[in-house]
Motif scaffolding. Structure first.
Motif, PDB file in Angstrom:
ATOM      1  N   GLN A 168      40.221  46.203  44.311  1.00  9.25           N
ATOM      2  CA  GLN A 168      39.455  47.370  43.884  1.00  9.25           C
ATOM      3  C   GLN A 168      38.004  47.022  43.605  1.00  9.25           C
ATOM      4  O   GLN A 168      37.246  47.849  43.096  1.00  9.25           O
ATOM      5  N   THR A 169      37.609  45.822  43.930  1.00  9.11           N
ATOM      6  CA  THR A 169      36.248  45.344  43.711  1.00  9.11           C
ATOM      7  C   THR A 169      35.724  44.718  45.001  1.00  9.11           C
ATOM      8  O   THR A 169      36.505  44.352  45.891  1.00  9.11           O
ATOM      9  N   SER A 173      32.485  39.926  44.403  1.00  7.60           N
ATOM     10  CA  SER A 173      32.730  39.876  42.963  1.00  7.60           C
ATOM     11  C   SER A 173      33.216  38.483  42.607  1.00  7.60           C
ATOM     12  O   SER A 173      33.883  37.827  43.413  1.00  7.60           O
ATOM     13  N   HIS A 209      36.112  36.842  44.757  1.00  3.07           N
ATOM     14  CA  HIS A 209      37.376  37.493  45.101  1.00  3.07           C
ATOM     15  C   HIS A 209      37.717  37.267  46.573  1.00  3.07           C
ATOM     16  O   HIS A 209      38.891  37.223  46.940  1.00  3.07           O
ATOM     17  N   ALA A 229      33.812  49.572  47.115  1.00  2.00           N
ATOM     18  CA  ALA A 229      34.235  49.128  45.787  1.00  2.00           C
ATOM     19  C   ALA A 229      33.067  48.473  45.051  1.00  2.00           C
ATOM     20  O   ALA A 229      32.218  47.816  45.662  1.00  2.00           O
ATOM     21  N   PRO A 230      33.003  48.640  43.722  1.00  2.00           N
ATOM     22  CA  PRO A 230      31.895  48.041  42.957  1.00  2.00           C
ATOM     23  C   PRO A 230      32.024  46.530  42.881  1.00  2.00           C
ATOM     24  O   PRO A 230      33.125  45.973  43.003  1.00  2.00           O
ATOM     25  N   ALA A 231      30.909  45.881  42.664  1.00  2.00           N
ATOM     26  CA  ALA A 231      30.901  44.425  42.486  1.00  2.00           C
ATOM     27  C   ALA A 231      30.952  44.094  41.003  1.00  2.00           C
ATOM     28  O   ALA A 231      30.301  44.749  40.189  1.00  2.00           O
ATOM     29  N   GLN A 232      31.748  43.106  40.659  1.00  3.57           N
ATOM     30  CA  GLN A 232      31.813  42.608  39.298  1.00  3.57           C
ATOM     31  C   GLN A 232      31.268  41.186  39.298  1.00  3.57           C
ATOM     32  O   GLN A 232      31.919  40.274  39.789  1.00  3.57           O
TER      33      GLN A 232
END
Length: 268
Positions: A168-169, A173, A209, A229-232
């Motif tokens: 989901q990222t 990430s 990831h 998906a957003p980056a963390q």
């Protein structure tokens, strides 16, 4: 014989720390939640491991209670030689660097910052209490038995059961992972030998990831990343202070993935 009391001793880190300290000859107690008789007895070393992690957004009052309020009671009422407060490298989320002296940024309007704010309040309260305290900012701690809500535990369990995983990222990430045995060894040495007031307890290595996805692909797990998906991402954690005092960690996540994958494969 050194004596230690672990607040939050039933948790993942607390249980491992209890075993390690006993292995090294410490006398250790981990009182159950709600058992407060020990607060009237002088203590040698107190490890404050209590806290909430993944469910903090749903339990804001419990988060502040665990990270700040109960700590306040201990600082005011308990006699101890030293207290080690377990914080988190998550506090670097909005910082430009990940060193112990970095200027940290938070936003009260950001729900995810409740965790950071409460941890920083706990740190500040401890450091300015006039009591002998040290702060250990822990990165993402992994190992057998890690909480199910842990990101690494979640993706490994899903990968084993479904042989398919959708991240989901974003692929780039990344997180800093430290094995629980290394984390507990560092905590023990900080309590016994540490000269600094704040230590980053981390590996100092960021794992993307995409690297996890590539490894899972070797185990016949089909991995994909959710489009858009957003980056963390966090700034790399500076571990120069930790490693200079206590040496390098003994584990690397890449070396432990096979054992962890087998562990989750054998779970019912």
């Amino acid at each position: 014989m050194r004596r230690a009391l672990i607040v939050g001793g039933s948790g993942f880190i607390g249980q491992h720390l209890h075993r390690l300290l006993e292995l090294h000859g410490w006398q250790v107690s981990s009182p159950a939640r709600g058992d407060l008789h020990w607060m009237h007895t002088p203590q040698d070393i107190v490890f404050y491991c209590a806290g909430l992690t993944a469910d903090f957004r749903k339990q804001p009052f419990a988060t502040v209670e665990a990270h700040v309020h109960f700590l306040q009671q201990i600082l005011q009422q308990v006699q101890f030689e030293r207290l080690v407060y377990l914080s988190s490298t998550r506090v670097y989320q909005k910082a430009s660097t990940g060193s112990e002296d970095s200027l940290l940024g938070v936003m009260s309007q950001d729900a995810s910052d409740l965790y950071n704010l409460s941890k920083l309040m706990g740190e500040s309260l401890a450091l300015h209490s006039g009591r002998p305290v040290q702060i250990a900012r822990l990165s993402n701690i992994y190992g057998k038995g890690m909480p199910s809500a842990n990101f690494l535990a979640d993706i490994l369990r899903t990968a084993v059961r479904q042989r398919r995983l959708v991240f989901q990222t974003a692929p780039f990430s990344e997180k800093d992972y430290l094995h629980v045995e290394d984390a507990c060894r560092y905590l023990m040495r900080i309590a016994g030998e540490g000269c600094e007031r704040v230590y980053n307890v981390a590996s100092g290595q960021q794992t993307q990831h995409s690297t996890l996805a590539d490894w899972l692909a070797t185990q016949q797990v089909a991995c994909e990343f959710l489009a858009g998906a957003p980056a963390q991402r966090f700034p790399p954690v500076d571990v120069s202070r930790l490693h200079a005092a206590f040496g390098l960690p003994q584990h690397r996540l890449q070396d432990d993935l096979s054992e962890l994958f087998s562990y989750y494969s054998e779970m019912p």
